[in-house]
Write a protein that holds these residues in place. Sequence first.
Motif, mmCIF file in Angstrom:
data_model
loop_
_atom_site.group_PDB
_atom_site.id
_atom_site.type_symbol
_atom_site.label_atom_id
_atom_site.label_comp_id
_atom_site.label_asym_id
_atom_site.label_seq_id
_atom_site.Cartn_x
_atom_site.Cartn_y
_atom_site.Cartn_z
ATOM 1 N N UNK C 139 0.811 -1.218 0.000
ATOM 2 C CA UNK C 139 0.000 0.000 0.000
ATOM 3 C C UNK C 139 0.845 1.269 0.000
ATOM 4 N N UNK C 166 -4.068 5.038 6.839
ATOM 5 C CA UNK C 166 -3.774 3.614 6.970
ATOM 6 C C UNK C 166 -2.351 3.196 6.628
ATOM 7 N N UNK C 167 -1.492 4.186 6.308
ATOM 8 C CA UNK C 167 -0.121 3.848 5.916
ATOM 9 C C UNK C 167 0.759 3.779 7.164
ATOM 10 N N UNK C 168 1.766 2.906 7.151
ATOM 11 C CA UNK C 168 2.581 2.768 8.365
ATOM 12 C C UNK C 168 3.421 4.023 8.595
ATOM 13 N N UNK C 169 3.867 4.240 9.838
ATOM 14 C CA UNK C 169 4.506 5.516 10.188
ATOM 15 C C UNK C 169 5.779 5.808 9.396
ATOM 16 N N UNK C 170 6.505 4.783 9.026
ATOM 17 C CA UNK C 170 7.734 5.039 8.283
ATOM 18 C C UNK C 170 7.403 5.490 6.866
ATOM 19 N N UNK C 172 4.666 6.763 5.914
ATOM 20 C CA UNK C 172 4.008 8.055 6.011
ATOM 21 C C UNK C 172 5.046 9.180 5.942
ATOM 22 N N UNK C 173 6.160 8.993 6.604
ATOM 23 C CA UNK C 173 7.202 10.023 6.608
ATOM 24 C C UNK C 173 7.896 10.097 5.256
ATOM 25 N N UNK C 177 8.266 13.248 2.718
ATOM 26 C CA UNK C 177 9.498 13.653 2.045
ATOM 27 C C UNK C 177 9.202 14.023 0.596
#
Lengths: 368, 305, 246
Positions: C139, C166-170, C172-173, C177
């Motif tokens: 995803x 719903x995206x994982x925190x990494x 997401x960052x 970027x």
Amino acid sequence: MKQFFIFVKKEFAHVLRDKKTLLILFGLPVAQILIFGFALTNEVKKSKIVIVDQAKDPASQAIITKVGVSQYFQIENTVANKRQIEDQFKQGKIKMAVVFPPYFNRDLLHQNKATIQVITDATDPNTANTLTNYFSAIVADYQAELNQTKAMPYRITTEMRMLYNPGLKGAPNFVPGVMALVLMLVCVMMTAISIVKEKETGTMEILLVSPFRPIMVILAKALPYLMLSLVNLCIILLVSVFVLQLPVNGSLLLLFAESTLFIITCLSLGLLISVKTESQQVAMLISLMGMLLPTVMFSGFMFPIENMPMGLQVLSNVIPAKWYYIIVKSIMIKGVGFSAIWKETFILVGITVVLLIISIKNFKIRLA
Amino acid sequence: MEAVVLNNVSKTYGKERKVAVDSVSLTVNKGELFGLIGPDGAGKTSIFRMLTTLLLPDGGTATVDGFDIVKDYKQIRNNVGYMPGKFSLYQDLTIEENINFFATVFGTSVEENYDLIKDIYVQIEPFKNRRAGKLSGGMKQKLALCCALIHKPTVLFLDEPTTGVDPVSRKEFWEMLKRLKQQDITIVVSTPYMDEATLCDRIALIQNGRILQIDTPDKIVQSYPDKLYQIKADRMYDLLKELNVYPKTLSCFTFGEYLHLSLTDESEQAEKELIQHLQNKGFHNIEMGAVTPGIEDCFIQLLKK
Amino acid sequence: MKETVIKTDKLTKRFGDFVATNEISLEVYKGEIFGFLGANGAGKTTAMRMLCGLSIPSSGQATIAGFDVYKQTEHIKKHIGYMSQKFSLYEDLTVLENIRFFGGIYGLSNADIKTKSEALLNELGLQDEAKTLVGSLPLGWKQKLSFSVAILHDPKIVFLDEPTGGVDPVTRRQFWDLIYNAADRGITIFVTTHYMDEAEYCNRISIMVDGRIQALDSPANLKKQFNASSMDEVFFELARGAKRGE
């Protein structure tokens, strides 16, 4: 039992609150019957023709008069030469052209033989055929009148009786067909979609994770559509009796019993589609393409099955609508009793049982 | 006593045997509010569907209320409550009709367990004749919860109940869950929002079908291995780029208005060095201090392993 | 002098008696990351549709990338990019096929598509996945890819509707970027989110309540104004008073 009842009630609420579903459910059958009844018909009426009369003698004039008063033809205008005929055909203005050669009457009386050229637009072969038949009949009629005065040895006349449908009307043919079509559409598509919809919205998950047995979900889904289909049947029959003047000759009870059987066949088909598909669109497509099309093509009400290649004839046997169509036609038009249609009924029962077994075997008590 | 036990449960999909759940073992105690925390595609929904007997596991065993999820699926279906992620109720039925329907299907009535849903139901009762399709997100959620609770389940499974819901409604929802917990209902809930983790008694962090860590939120936070700083300056994006190439950076990522930073050298000396370095690079208004890690920090740290 | 790329003046949309967005006025500048926040049903989606030229306002004025939202919607569509959480690319096409398709839709030349798709694959580290079906990507990658595709034609503005749900925190960052990068290139970012920490990443944000913009400023100023320690608190303070739902 209370669970079952509230489920049925909910199902009715879905149908009655959705205007689009309602329209499909009740508007469509009436529309179809009326469209087939008044607009789409293979009866030929008032076809436009031209006549090139190069003879202009009593015989040609007599035939032209006969053609002119016939309800099948409408003489457009008389053109002077044959070349103009083709232009008229190309412009699609006429369906048929009749050419009387010069000296038509003289040839007829002195050589005992005369020819009339009949040219038709065979891009539509059925109409072309029908028109030439009608025309031949008119000519034969004239000939018979002519010969009355003379004693003719060895004369055979064919006396035709069109049983059950003396007027050769389209309605007795298509009303049973439309009944099969509508019940197919309503039962197969509606059940399939309503079950798949529950899968899509996630409510099926809840129902599965409940004490309510999955098989009851199916039954509770089927019952409302069975009832609605019977209502539909009544509407179709009322329209055909009172609007199209097509009486039910056989037993009404038998007709309803057989229809209930066919509805159950359709419900099991809808069920089968619903267990095999995951989205409403797919369910709809399969119901439309996979079910309606074969029903139209292979039930025999549009295209005669006897004229199909052997392979297709065999294939047509698994189409439930074919048997239902035969049954309805027999009861409604021929007015026969059960003894005449037990074979078809039996086949329909067989198909239903097979469909039910397959779909119940495939019905998942889990998601995958 | 355990309400839910998973023992090396695995689930794969399709012919390629794509792994969705990879030997997951965990236990949820009776009366606990247990959170499965992880992003979309981590395997949360697959776990829920196996526990609610909707899917068969490919490996391992699991019980809910002591009943086996494969053999005793009927008992489980009688006892648990479930709110699927995409659950949207019957849009064309009213609030009242939906509740009555589910109550009857579960063989009970609204009156019988009214005390359980009362707190939630009174909030939507004024609109009870409105169709579910016309309700706001928050109200739909409350209705769905009522429907899942109506038969007084022993274990309540809530699959991403707060996804796509705004922060205010989310907070309200969690307050409802806390009140339910007092009624002795075991609640297993999944969420992709890390900030909701602290509201659970215990959580499992999950990614790619695997459990990264299971513990109470406090203990998970305490187990964060490195010293964590928060830092900000006037050009945040440049600061991030700079810190990512700084030799002593262990990890650095954005976190709200700050960056969260760990250094290979945790001495005060190193801190001063860094600030000096940044000033030399032309950053102003540098603000740096230690910060307690949150669940999200832990999750990021676990993902990097 | 800051270049204004979105300017609205008392922009309103009514559906019958219901005022979905009520006289919203805002200005967004070139290269800015603008956060567009609000509770469910506050009118964000309606406002965004008007700004994208998908829906004609009931009253008020707005220009997007210099084009009028009433008369020049076709021009607007050429100069903006759009990505939503639901909008993923065609799952049954490969990564490269998707890039080519959307490049083609926006009228890029073949040579352009070629260079841009190479650059894009490099930036995302997807070179090895160029021939993979999008459906089989995780995803997070899909979301990053669909963002990159949304800015393939160098739009003036890109609208992002809850891009990181719903995206994982990494991931997401990593996604942010990409956003910063695009903003650096002068693309204006107009983004909605339910993650309040993401609100902090924006240069300025507006918070909508019941169809009106109740607050509009930089995150730091808003926190000062509401005497709050986090954006979460600011949001709460404002959204708590909301009367209407979705």
